[in-house]
Every structure is written in structure tokens, then in C-alpha cells.
Design a protein around this motif. Structure first.
Motif, PDB file in Angstrom:
ATOM      1  N   VAL A   1     -36.772  -0.930  88.809  1.00 18.30           N
ATOM      2  CA  VAL A   1     -37.345  -2.143  88.215  1.00 18.30           C
ATOM      3  C   VAL A   1     -36.744  -3.379  88.877  1.00 18.30           C
ATOM      4  O   VAL A   1     -37.455  -4.337  89.209  1.00 18.30           O
ATOM      5  N   ARG A   2     -35.451  -3.364  89.088  1.00 23.92           N
ATOM      6  CA  ARG A   2     -34.802  -4.522  89.721  1.00 23.92           C
ATOM      7  C   ARG A   2     -35.351  -4.772  91.122  1.00 23.92           C
ATOM      8  O   ARG A   2     -35.472  -5.916  91.557  1.00 23.92           O
ATOM      9  N   VAL A   3     -35.675  -3.709  91.830  1.00 20.78           N
ATOM     10  CA  VAL A   3     -36.198  -3.847  93.191  1.00 20.78           C
ATOM     11  C   VAL A   3     -37.508  -4.626  93.195  1.00 20.78           C
ATOM     12  O   VAL A   3     -37.691  -5.572  93.971  1.00 20.78           O
ATOM     13  N   VAL A   4     -38.445  -4.231  92.325  1.00 16.71           N
ATOM     14  CA  VAL A   4     -39.740  -4.921  92.314  1.00 16.71           C
ATOM     15  C   VAL A   4     -39.638  -6.310  91.682  1.00 16.71           C
ATOM     16  O   VAL A   4     -40.385  -7.225  92.054  1.00 16.71           O
ATOM     17  N   GLU A   5     -38.725  -6.473  90.738  1.00 10.22           N
ATOM     18  CA  GLU A   5     -38.521  -7.811  90.167  1.00 10.22           C
ATOM     19  C   GLU A   5     -38.080  -8.801  91.236  1.00 10.22           C
ATOM     20  O   GLU A   5     -38.608  -9.920  91.318  1.00 10.22           O
ATOM     21  N   ARG A   6     -37.123  -8.387  92.053  1.00 10.26           N
ATOM     22  CA  ARG A   6     -36.610  -9.292  93.093  1.00 10.26           C
ATOM     23  C   ARG A   6     -37.709  -9.655  94.085  1.00 10.26           C
ATOM     24  O   ARG A   6     -37.853 -10.817  94.478  1.00 10.26           O
ATOM     25  N   ALA A   7     -38.495  -8.667  94.481  1.00  8.23           N
ATOM     26  CA  ALA A   7     -39.568  -8.925  95.440  1.00  8.23           C
ATOM     27  C   ALA A   7     -40.610  -9.867  94.839  1.00  8.23           C
ATOM     28  O   ALA A   7     -41.095 -10.795  95.504  1.00  8.23           O
ATOM     29  N   ALA A   8     -40.965  -9.629  93.578  1.00 10.19           N
ATOM     30  CA  ALA A   8     -41.996 -10.450  92.926  1.00 10.19           C
ATOM     31  C   ALA A   8     -41.550 -11.904  92.788  1.00 10.19           C
ATOM     32  O   ALA A   8     -42.333 -12.828  93.042  1.00 10.19           O
ATOM     33  N   VAL A   9     -40.311 -12.117  92.379  1.00 13.43           N
ATOM     34  CA  VAL A   9     -39.817 -13.478  92.213  1.00 13.43           C
ATOM     35  C   VAL A   9     -39.802 -14.214  93.549  1.00 13.43           C
ATOM     36  O   VAL A   9     -40.214 -15.381  93.649  1.00 13.43           O
ATOM     37  N   SER A  10     -39.362 -13.531  94.607  1.00 10.45           N
ATOM     38  CA  SER A  10     -39.306 -14.167  95.925  1.00 10.45           C
ATOM     39  C   SER A  10     -40.694 -14.552  96.411  1.00 10.45           C
ATOM     40  O   SER A  10     -40.900 -15.636  96.972  1.00 10.45           O
TER      41      SER A  10
ATOM     42  N   PRO B   1     -44.364  -4.540  99.217  1.00  4.80           N
ATOM     43  CA  PRO B   1     -43.610  -5.636  98.608  1.00  4.80           C
ATOM     44  C   PRO B   1     -44.490  -6.732  98.032  1.00  4.80           C
ATOM     45  O   PRO B   1     -44.103  -7.412  97.087  1.00  4.80           O
ATOM     46  N   LEU B   2     -45.696  -6.894  98.602  1.00  7.05           N
ATOM     47  CA  LEU B   2     -46.634  -7.881  98.061  1.00  7.05           C
ATOM     48  C   LEU B   2     -48.051  -7.353  98.240  1.00  7.05           C
ATOM     49  O   LEU B   2     -48.698  -7.590  99.263  1.00  7.05           O
ATOM     50  N   GLU B   3     -48.524  -6.617  97.235  1.00  6.81           N
ATOM     51  CA  GLU B   3     -49.918  -6.193  97.263  1.00  6.81           C
ATOM     52  C   GLU B   3     -50.781  -7.378  96.846  1.00  6.81           C
ATOM     53  O   GLU B   3     -50.597  -7.949  95.767  1.00  6.81           O
ATOM     54  N   GLY B   4     -51.709  -7.748  97.721  1.00  5.55           N
ATOM     55  CA  GLY B   4     -52.521  -8.925  97.460  1.00  5.55           C
ATOM     56  C   GLY B   4     -51.863 -10.176  98.012  1.00  5.55           C
ATOM     57  O   GLY B   4     -51.643 -11.150  97.284  1.00  5.55           O
ATOM     58  N   THR B   5     -51.560 -10.168  99.326  1.00  8.05           N
ATOM     59  CA  THR B   5     -50.942 -11.350  99.937  1.00  8.05           C
ATOM     60  C   THR B   5     -51.863 -12.564  99.841  1.00  8.05           C
ATOM     61  O   THR B   5     -51.405 -13.677  99.573  1.00  8.05           O
ATOM     62  N   THR B   6     -53.158 -12.341 100.047  1.00 14.27           N
ATOM     63  CA  THR B   6     -54.118 -13.447  99.939  1.00 14.27           C
ATOM     64  C   THR B   6     -54.162 -13.974  98.512  1.00 14.27           C
ATOM     65  O   THR B   6     -54.238 -15.187  98.279  1.00 14.27           O
ATOM     66  N   LEU B   7     -54.114 -13.058  97.537  1.00 12.86           N
ATOM     67  CA  LEU B   7     -54.127 -13.471  96.134  1.00 12.86           C
ATOM     68  C   LEU B   7     -52.922 -14.351  95.822  1.00 12.86           C
ATOM     69  O   LEU B   7     -53.045 -15.355  95.116  1.00 12.86           O
ATOM     70  N   CYS B   8     -51.766 -13.979  96.341  1.00  7.59           N
ATOM     71  CA  CYS B   8     -50.564 -14.780  96.107  1.00  7.59           C
ATOM     72  C   CYS B   8     -50.685 -16.137  96.788  1.00  7.59           C
ATOM     73  O   CYS B   8     -50.377 -17.172  96.188  1.00  7.59           O
TER      74      CYS B   8
ATOM     75  N   ASN C   1     -52.846 -18.172  94.831  1.00  8.99           N
ATOM     76  CA  ASN C   1     -52.486 -18.163  93.409  1.00  8.99           C
ATOM     77  C   ASN C   1     -53.633 -17.649  92.558  1.00  8.99           C
ATOM     78  O   ASN C   1     -53.993 -18.232  91.524  1.00  8.99           O
ATOM     79  N   GLN C   2     -54.209 -16.531  92.996  1.00  6.02           N
ATOM     80  CA  GLN C   2     -55.277 -15.863  92.266  1.00  6.02           C
ATOM     81  C   GLN C   2     -54.731 -14.634  91.554  1.00  6.02           C
ATOM     82  O   GLN C   2     -53.652 -14.138  91.896  1.00  6.02           O
ATOM     83  N   PRO C   3     -55.454 -14.108  90.560  1.00  5.55           N
ATOM     84  CA  PRO C   3     -54.904 -13.010  89.746  1.00  5.55           C
ATOM     85  C   PRO C   3     -54.667 -11.719  90.509  1.00  5.55           C
ATOM     86  O   PRO C   3     -55.281 -11.449  91.544  1.00  5.55           O
ATOM     87  N   ASN C   4     -53.748 -10.912  89.945  1.00  7.69           N
ATOM     88  CA  ASN C   4     -53.550  -9.498  90.290  1.00  7.69           C
ATOM     89  C   ASN C   4     -52.754  -9.233  91.557  1.00  7.69           C
ATOM     90  O   ASN C   4     -52.918  -8.186  92.192  1.00  7.69           O
ATOM     91  N   SER C   5     -51.876 -10.137  91.945  1.00  6.65           N
ATOM     92  CA  SER C   5     -50.938  -9.844  93.030  1.00  6.65           C
ATOM     93  C   SER C   5     -49.693  -9.183  92.427  1.00  6.65           C
ATOM     94  O   SER C   5     -49.209  -9.592  91.373  1.00  6.65           O
ATOM     95  N   LEU C   6     -49.188  -8.152  93.104  1.00  6.70           N
ATOM     96  CA  LEU C   6     -48.095  -7.328  92.583  1.00  6.70           C
ATOM     97  C   LEU C   6     -47.050  -7.029  93.652  1.00  6.70           C
ATOM     98  O   LEU C   6     -47.349  -7.049  94.847  1.00  6.70           O
ATOM     99  N   ALA C   7     -45.853  -6.706  93.213  1.00  5.54           N
ATOM    100  CA  ALA C   7     -44.849  -6.025  94.043  1.00  5.54           C
ATOM    101  C   ALA C   7     -44.800  -4.586  93.556  1.00  5.54           C
ATOM    102  O   ALA C   7     -44.660  -4.340  92.357  1.00  5.54           O
ATOM    103  N   VAL C   8     -44.943  -3.619  94.480  1.00  4.78           N
ATOM    104  CA  VAL C   8     -45.154  -2.222  94.101  1.00  4.78           C
ATOM    105  C   VAL C   8     -44.227  -1.295  94.886  1.00  4.78           C
ATOM    106  O   VAL C   8     -43.987  -1.496  96.082  1.00  4.78           O
TER     107      VAL C   8
END
Length: 329
Positions: free
Chosen positions: A19-28, A95-102, A105-112
Motif C-alpha cells: 500500500v505504501r508503494v502505490v501511495e507514494r507513487a500516486a502522491v508524486s 506507476p501511473l495508469e492513465g498518464t493522459t488522464l493525470c 486532471n481527468q477521472p480514473n488515473s491510478l498507481a497500480v
């Protein structure tokens, strides 16, 4: 209900570590939401995920990553991660599924990320994959890539006890799917087109009452297929995938990755076997997860983490107060 028991390789303590791994990636990555720079957002997520992976008590090997070694400086396919003080595991990650979404700033971008026993995850090349997936509770083999969309939808409708017109089909919104969309609409079924993120799209079909989606069809990335299969292994469902090879270079890439038969139809266990743990953190707000929330004194994240050996699904909402752990400037 009797407890499901396998021979787990991954210690349950690793669940929170992942969980910490994906949290760090998502925040960055979230720090760059809406900035329009896909490359910078992806790189920020990669840097953070690699840094955290190397602190885990595992002897890990990336089998699904940012590309082959000559294409990606970090988290490349074959890279060894972890502190070498734990079990040998395969790692599939985005690390960033949905780079274009991020970037928009569109919905459904994730760190996986998905972690499984060594040799359990398909070492899929970075090519397209034709996929079909449904949720849990259906007879094995109900749908099949070798059947027509109409045959698959008729079988699913019969199993659900509804008309085909009551079904909703999740498909990536791409020009390559024009014929598939036409064939589905001829059956009377509805279509939910998604702009990006077919990992999340496949996860959605496991809970049609909540998501409104009954089945996933179409061509997306092969690496994302392995990640989606990892999630389905934990929460139930059926999935098949077949590589889409368009030229000799892609064929040679598949052979290099150890794919003996590039035309093979892979089932879910062949895509992601063994004891699997899957985790995803929202980067932007989405249908499944809320995105990262930056407050003056608190950063909030929402993560889902699943494990196949127990069937456990945990939703983790975290308030982070020590900003320095994210290496924020």
C-alpha cells in the motif's frame, strides 16, 4: 464460510507495505495533475515507486514495467528490486495508469502494482492484447475470445437471466474498436466507452450492480492485461487474453520475452497465477477510488489492496502528516 487456504509466499505484513508503494507513487504523480506534462507525471510516479520498492523485504523482479531495458532507465522489465531479504517474487506495475488522464486532471488515473510468487505472472511484451472479462458467479468458460460478440452476450444474458438489451459492455474508446462497437450495438446491448485505463475498466465489471458494467471486450495493452488478471484473481471473475502481433518486430519481442506461442489464448491463471497481491491508489478522482487530496497539514489517499489466497479486499483511506516521506520540495 470455510477459510480459503493456499500455500502463500507473501507474508500478510507485506500487504500494508505494498500500500505504501502505490501511495507514494500516486502522491508524486498527483502533484502534476492538470499540468499537461505526461512525461513528467509518469517519471515522478516511477521515481517514487522504485524508491519504495527497494525498501521492501523482497527479492523482486519486474516482469511488467516501463518497457525493456533499452527503453526505460528505471523499473524496466527484468530489473531487480527490493532489499533482497525476502521471498523471490514477480512484480507487475504501472506507476501511473492513465498518464493522459493525470496530465489533463481527468477521472480514473491510478498507481497500480501486483506482486506474486516467482514465475507466476506472464512476462508479456509491450504490445496489444485482445481481452474479454466478466465478473464472478458464472459457469467456467461462459465467454470466449473465439466466439462472436453476439454469442458471448447471449450466453451472458442467459446466465444472468436478463435480455441482451439489459447488458452494458465496457470498451476502450478507440478507432480500432469501430467494428466491435457496431457488432455489440446490433445485439441491442448498451456500451460504456472509456477513454483510458482498462485495468480499472476490467475491475469494474466484477460489480455490475455498482458500476453498471457487465462485461469487458476489446483490445488494450498486454501489460495492463496482466495487472487486470491479477485483480480478478483476488476478487473473482473470468478473463482471457491473446496478444495482437502486427509485425515482425513485435513477434521477435514476444519471443524474446519467452512467449513460445504468440497466438496462444491465455486464461486468467496463465496471466496471473500463484499467491497474488494487487494494490491501486487513486491519483485523480474516479469511479473506484478517490484521488489524492492535498491539504495544508494533511495529504489524503485512498487505496484498494487485494489478495488471492484469502479473497480479502481492503479499502485503505490514509491521512499522511509527515510530508517529508514523499520527498516533497
Amino acid at each position: 464460510m470455510s477459510e480459503i487456504r493456499e500455500a502463500p509466499v507473501l507474508d500478510r505484513i507485506l500487504t500494508l507495505e505494498i500500500v505504501r508503494v502505490v501511495e507514494r507513487a500516486a502522491v508524486s504523480a498527483a502533484r502534476l495533475r492538470g499540468k499537461g506534462n505526461e512525461k513528467a507525471a509518469d517519471q515522478a510516479a516511477v521515481d517514487a515507486m522504485r524508491r519504495e520498492l527497494n525498501q521492501l523485504p523482497i527479492t523482486g523482479r519486474v516482469v511488467i514495467g516501463e518497457g525493456e531495458r533499452d527503453e526505460a532507465p528505471m523499473l524496466y522489465i527484468g530489473e531487480e528490486v527490493g532489499n533482497k531479504q525476502g521471498p523471490k517474487v514477480d512484480i507487475a506495475l504501472d506507476p501511473l495508469e492513465g498518464t493522459t488522464l493525470c496530465a489533463k486532471n481527468q477521472p480514473n488515473s491510478l498507481a497500480v502494482i501486483s506482486i506474486a510468487d516467482e514465475g507466476s505472472l506472464l512476462n508479456a511484451p509491450d504490445v496489444y492484447m485482445d481481452k474479454i472479462a466478466i465478473g464472478p458467479g458464472y459457469p467456467k468458460g461462459l465467454v470466449d475470445l473465439d466466439r462472436s460478440p453476439a454469442d458471448n452476450l447471449n450466453a451472458l444474458a442467459k446466465a444472468k437471466g436478463v435480455d441482451v438489451a439489459d447488458l452494458n459492455v465496457c470498451i476502450l474508446d478507440r478507432p480500432r474498436h469501430a467494428k466491435l462497437i457496431e457488432d455489440v450495438r446490433k445485439t441491442g446491448a448498451a456500451i460504456r466507452l472509456i477513454g483510458d485505463g482498462d485495468v480499472q475498466g476490467i475491475i469494474h465489471i466484477t460489480d455490475p450492480d455498482e458500476s453498471g458494467m457487465d462485461i469487458y471486450m476489446g483490445i488494450g495493452g498486454a501489460p495492463e492485461g496482466v495487472l487486470a488478471a491479477s485483480a480478478l484473481r483476488c476478487i473473482g471473475g473470468q478473463m482471457q487474453g491473446r496478444l495482437v502481433i502486427n509485425n515482425d518486430e513485435q513477434l521477435q519481442r514476444a519471443i524474446r520475452m519467452g512467449i513460445e506461442d504468440p497466438s496462444k489464448k491465455f486464461d486468467m491463471m496463465e496471466l496471473a497465477g500463484g499467491d497474488v497481491t494487487f494494490a491501486a491508489t487513486g491519483v485523480t478522482d474516479g469511479n473506484m477510488l478517490s484521488g489524492v487530496k492535498f491539504g495544508k497539514e494533511v495529504i489524503k489517499t485512498q487505496t484498494v489492496v487485494m489478495r488471492s489466497s484469502t479473497g480479502t479486499v481492503r479499502w485503505v483511506e490514509t491521512e499522511h502528516r509527515q510530508f517529508e516521506k514523499f520527498h516533497l520540495d
